[in-house]
Design a protein around this motif. Structure first.
Motif, PDB file in Angstrom:
ATOM      1  N   PHE A 178       0.832  -1.200   0.000  1.00 18.05           N
ATOM      2  CA  PHE A 178       0.000   0.000   0.000  1.00 18.05           C
ATOM      3  C   PHE A 178       0.863   1.244   0.000  1.00 18.05           C
ATOM      4  O   PHE A 178       1.958   1.247   0.547  1.00 18.05           O
ATOM      5  CB  PHE A 178      -0.888   0.043   1.256  1.00 18.05           C
ATOM      6  CG  PHE A 178      -1.923  -1.028   1.312  1.00 18.05           C
ATOM      7  CD1 PHE A 178      -3.111  -0.897   0.626  1.00 18.05           C
ATOM      8  CD2 PHE A 178      -1.709  -2.174   2.049  1.00 18.05           C
ATOM      9  CE1 PHE A 178      -4.074  -1.881   0.674  1.00 18.05           C
ATOM     10  CE2 PHE A 178      -2.662  -3.173   2.119  1.00 18.05           C
ATOM     11  CZ  PHE A 178      -3.849  -3.027   1.429  1.00 18.05           C
ATOM     12  N   ASP A 191      -9.029   3.104  -9.639  1.00 18.43           N
ATOM     13  CA  ASP A 191      -8.808   1.664  -9.601  1.00 18.43           C
ATOM     14  C   ASP A 191      -8.615   1.161 -11.024  1.00 18.43           C
ATOM     15  O   ASP A 191      -9.308   1.597 -11.945  1.00 18.43           O
ATOM     16  CB  ASP A 191     -10.012   0.949  -8.985  1.00 18.43           C
ATOM     17  CG  ASP A 191     -10.143   1.171  -7.487  1.00 18.43           C
ATOM     18  OD1 ASP A 191      -9.283   1.870  -6.911  1.00 18.43           O
ATOM     19  OD2 ASP A 191     -11.091   0.638  -6.911  1.00 18.43           O
ATOM     20  N   ASN A 225      -7.989   1.340  -4.325  1.00 20.09           N
ATOM     21  CA  ASN A 225      -7.978   2.229  -3.161  1.00 20.09           C
ATOM     22  C   ASN A 225      -8.771   1.611  -2.013  1.00 20.09           C
ATOM     23  O   ASN A 225      -9.790   0.955  -2.239  1.00 20.09           O
ATOM     24  CB  ASN A 225      -8.569   3.589  -3.537  1.00 20.09           C
ATOM     25  CG  ASN A 225      -7.687   4.290  -4.543  1.00 20.09           C
ATOM     26  OD1 ASN A 225      -6.554   4.630  -4.234  1.00 20.09           O
ATOM     27  ND2 ASN A 225      -8.168   4.474  -5.753  1.00 20.09           N
ATOM     28  N   TRP A 226      -8.278   1.814  -0.791  1.00 17.44           N
ATOM     29  CA  TRP A 226      -8.889   1.291   0.424  1.00 17.44           C
ATOM     30  C   TRP A 226      -8.980   2.414   1.441  1.00 17.44           C
ATOM     31  O   TRP A 226      -8.241   3.388   1.375  1.00 17.44           O
ATOM     32  CB  TRP A 226      -8.022   0.173   1.008  1.00 17.44           C
ATOM     33  CG  TRP A 226      -7.869  -1.034   0.132  1.00 17.44           C
ATOM     34  CD1 TRP A 226      -7.174  -1.109  -1.034  1.00 17.44           C
ATOM     35  CD2 TRP A 226      -8.407  -2.317   0.352  1.00 17.44           C
ATOM     36  NE1 TRP A 226      -7.243  -2.372  -1.543  1.00 17.44           N
ATOM     37  CE2 TRP A 226      -7.991  -3.144  -0.713  1.00 17.44           C
ATOM     38  CE3 TRP A 226      -9.194  -2.869   1.363  1.00 17.44           C
ATOM     39  CZ2 TRP A 226      -8.342  -4.478  -0.793  1.00 17.44           C
ATOM     40  CZ3 TRP A 226      -9.530  -4.203   1.278  1.00 17.44           C
ATOM     41  CH2 TRP A 226      -9.115  -4.988   0.209  1.00 17.44           C
ATOM     42  N   TRP A 227      -9.867   2.252   2.431  1.00 20.25           N
ATOM     43  CA  TRP A 227      -9.956   3.190   3.548  1.00 20.25           C
ATOM     44  C   TRP A 227      -9.403   2.529   4.791  1.00 20.25           C
ATOM     45  O   TRP A 227      -9.650   1.348   5.059  1.00 20.25           O
ATOM     46  CB  TRP A 227     -11.399   3.593   3.820  1.00 20.25           C
ATOM     47  CG  TRP A 227     -11.992   4.510   2.798  1.00 20.25           C
ATOM     48  CD1 TRP A 227     -11.338   5.425   2.019  1.00 20.25           C
ATOM     49  CD2 TRP A 227     -13.363   4.594   2.443  1.00 20.25           C
ATOM     50  NE1 TRP A 227     -12.224   6.075   1.212  1.00 20.25           N
ATOM     51  CE2 TRP A 227     -13.478   5.582   1.445  1.00 20.25           C
ATOM     52  CE3 TRP A 227     -14.496   3.938   2.862  1.00 20.25           C
ATOM     53  CZ2 TRP A 227     -14.680   5.929   0.870  1.00 20.25           C
ATOM     54  CZ3 TRP A 227     -15.712   4.288   2.292  1.00 20.25           C
ATOM     55  CH2 TRP A 227     -15.795   5.272   1.303  1.00 20.25           C
ATOM     56  N   LEU A 281      -8.337  -2.335   7.077  1.00 21.68           N
ATOM     57  CA  LEU A 281      -8.795  -1.628   5.884  1.00 21.68           C
ATOM     58  C   LEU A 281     -10.110  -2.189   5.386  1.00 21.68           C
ATOM     59  O   LEU A 281     -10.435  -3.358   5.629  1.00 21.68           O
ATOM     60  CB  LEU A 281      -7.751  -1.786   4.764  1.00 21.68           C
ATOM     61  CG  LEU A 281      -6.315  -1.439   5.110  1.00 21.68           C
ATOM     62  CD1 LEU A 281      -5.379  -1.951   4.028  1.00 21.68           C
ATOM     63  CD2 LEU A 281      -6.179   0.055   5.272  1.00 21.68           C
ATOM     64  N   ILE A 282     -10.831  -1.356   4.631  1.00 21.87           N
ATOM     65  CA  ILE A 282     -12.040  -1.807   3.954  1.00 21.87           C
ATOM     66  C   ILE A 282     -12.041  -1.234   2.543  1.00 21.87           C
ATOM     67  O   ILE A 282     -11.587  -0.104   2.318  1.00 21.87           O
ATOM     68  CB  ILE A 282     -13.323  -1.397   4.719  1.00 21.87           C
ATOM     69  CG1 ILE A 282     -14.545  -2.073   4.109  1.00 21.87           C
ATOM     70  CG2 ILE A 282     -13.479   0.116   4.771  1.00 21.87           C
ATOM     71  CD1 ILE A 282     -15.778  -2.017   4.971  1.00 21.87           C
ATOM     72  N   ASN A 283     -12.514  -2.011   1.616  1.00 26.04           N
ATOM     73  CA  ASN A 283     -12.670  -1.548   0.241  1.00 26.04           C
ATOM     74  C   ASN A 283     -13.856  -0.599   0.208  1.00 26.04           C
ATOM     75  O   ASN A 283     -14.938  -0.953   0.692  1.00 26.04           O
ATOM     76  CB  ASN A 283     -12.912  -2.757  -0.663  1.00 26.04           C
ATOM     77  CG  ASN A 283     -13.018  -2.388  -2.120  1.00 26.04           C
ATOM     78  OD1 ASN A 283     -13.598  -1.376  -2.486  1.00 26.04           O
ATOM     79  ND2 ASN A 283     -12.462  -3.232  -2.954  1.00 26.04           N
ATOM     80  N   ARG A 291     -10.657  -5.979   6.749  1.00 29.72           N
ATOM     81  CA  ARG A 291      -9.554  -6.940   6.838  1.00 29.72           C
ATOM     82  C   ARG A 291      -8.408  -6.297   7.609  1.00 29.72           C
ATOM     83  O   ARG A 291      -8.074  -5.140   7.395  1.00 29.72           O
ATOM     84  CB  ARG A 291      -9.059  -7.319   5.444  1.00 29.72           C
ATOM     85  CG  ARG A 291      -9.974  -8.251   4.724  1.00 29.72           C
ATOM     86  CD  ARG A 291      -9.194  -9.475   4.266  1.00 29.72           C
ATOM     87  NE  ARG A 291     -10.086 -10.538   3.879  1.00 29.72           N
ATOM     88  CZ  ARG A 291     -10.437 -10.804   2.640  1.00 29.72           C
ATOM     89  NH1 ARG A 291      -9.970 -10.074   1.656  1.00 29.72           N
ATOM     90  NH2 ARG A 291     -11.245 -11.800   2.385  1.00 29.72           N
ATOM     91  N   SER A 340      -6.859   7.346   3.120  1.00 35.85           N
ATOM     92  CA  SER A 340      -6.944   6.485   1.943  1.00 35.85           C
ATOM     93  C   SER A 340      -5.564   5.910   1.670  1.00 35.85           C
ATOM     94  O   SER A 340      -4.566   6.616   1.751  1.00 35.85           O
ATOM     95  CB  SER A 340      -7.383   7.282   0.715  1.00 35.85           C
ATOM     96  OG  SER A 340      -8.724   7.660   0.829  1.00 35.85           O
ATOM     97  N   THR A 370      -3.573   3.258  -1.229  1.00 35.08           N
ATOM     98  CA  THR A 370      -3.713   2.675  -2.555  1.00 35.08           C
ATOM     99  C   THR A 370      -2.886   1.407  -2.621  1.00 35.08           C
ATOM    100  O   THR A 370      -1.679   1.441  -2.363  1.00 35.08           O
ATOM    101  CB  THR A 370      -3.242   3.668  -3.637  1.00 35.08           C
ATOM    102  OG1 THR A 370      -4.006   4.873  -3.508  1.00 35.08           O
ATOM    103  CG2 THR A 370      -3.426   3.091  -5.026  1.00 35.08           C
ATOM    104  N   SER A 421      -0.506  -6.738  -5.571  1.00 32.79           N
ATOM    105  CA  SER A 421      -1.207  -7.715  -4.762  1.00 32.79           C
ATOM    106  C   SER A 421      -0.915  -9.119  -5.244  1.00 32.79           C
ATOM    107  O   SER A 421      -0.631  -9.341  -6.414  1.00 32.79           O
ATOM    108  CB  SER A 421      -2.714  -7.452  -4.789  1.00 32.79           C
ATOM    109  OG  SER A 421      -3.211  -7.630  -6.093  1.00 32.79           O
TER     110      SER A 421
END
Length: 193
Positions: free
Chosen positions: A94, A106, A132-134, A147-149, A156, A177, A179, A183
């Protein structure tokens, strides 16, 4: 001598570089490498022993094709139709962006370049997934980030694996945020259900 193949390859390579530099202009603050493991139940819908992949139909209706780690000893015994419980290892890298920095959209991009001549062929392939995740929680002392999508799904919690990333965790706050720029999800265990 410049040929059409070389020019095409150079053009594609330039496109990849431009995509990377566009992200760099957003002035990311820090990179954080993570790893987490989780399990799920699924039915095997296809097995490719040469590529070491399994196609899965999960109990919630989702489907996926996943790479199987070389450490899975019973991979040769898996067959289509088996209902199994799988353990996954999810590795992500990230990048935390600064305040008021626009995050990249994305995307999942793969570029393949090939050229040939004189009976030989040379090629290269590069891929990049950006999502992107928060941030929902950070625990610097435990070395974890949750994080959550933004599109939905479950929260997760990831273990930050590098000392450099752990040192940067105090800079990360809930609501930030991040990124995901790389993965890898691999099946690390397959157990009959």
């Amino acid at each position: 001598m410049l040929t059409r193949r070389i020019l095409t390859a150079a053009s594609m390579a330039g496109s990849m570089l431009a995509a990377g530099s566009a992200f760099a202009q957003g002035q990311p603050i820090v990179g954080i490498s993570t790893v987490t493991t989780y399990s799920a139940d699924a039915r095997i819908t296809a097995v490719d022993p040469n590529a070491r992949t399994v196609s899965l139909a999960f109990t919630n209706g989702a489907t996926a094709v996943r790479q199987v780690s070389p450490t899975v000893a019973n991979f040769a015994q898996t067959k289509v139709g088996d209902m199994v419980s799988l353990a996954f290892e999810d590795r992500l890298t990230f990048v935390l962006s600064g305040p008021n920095t626009k995050t990249p959209r994305d995307r999942d991009t793969t570029v393949t370049v090939a050229t040939g001549g004189g009976g030989s062929v040379a090629g290269a392939s590069a891929g990049q997934a950006v999502a992107n995740w928060w941030v929902t929680a950070v625990n610097p002392s435990a070395g974890t980030i949750s994080l959550i999508n933004p599109g939905g799904g479950e929260v997760r919690t990831y273990n930050v694996t590098t000392p450099e990333g752990r040192a940067q965790l105090p800079r990360v706050k809930p609501g930030d945020s991040v990124t995901a720029i790389n993965s890898s999800v691999a099946v690390i265990a397959i157990m009959p259900k």
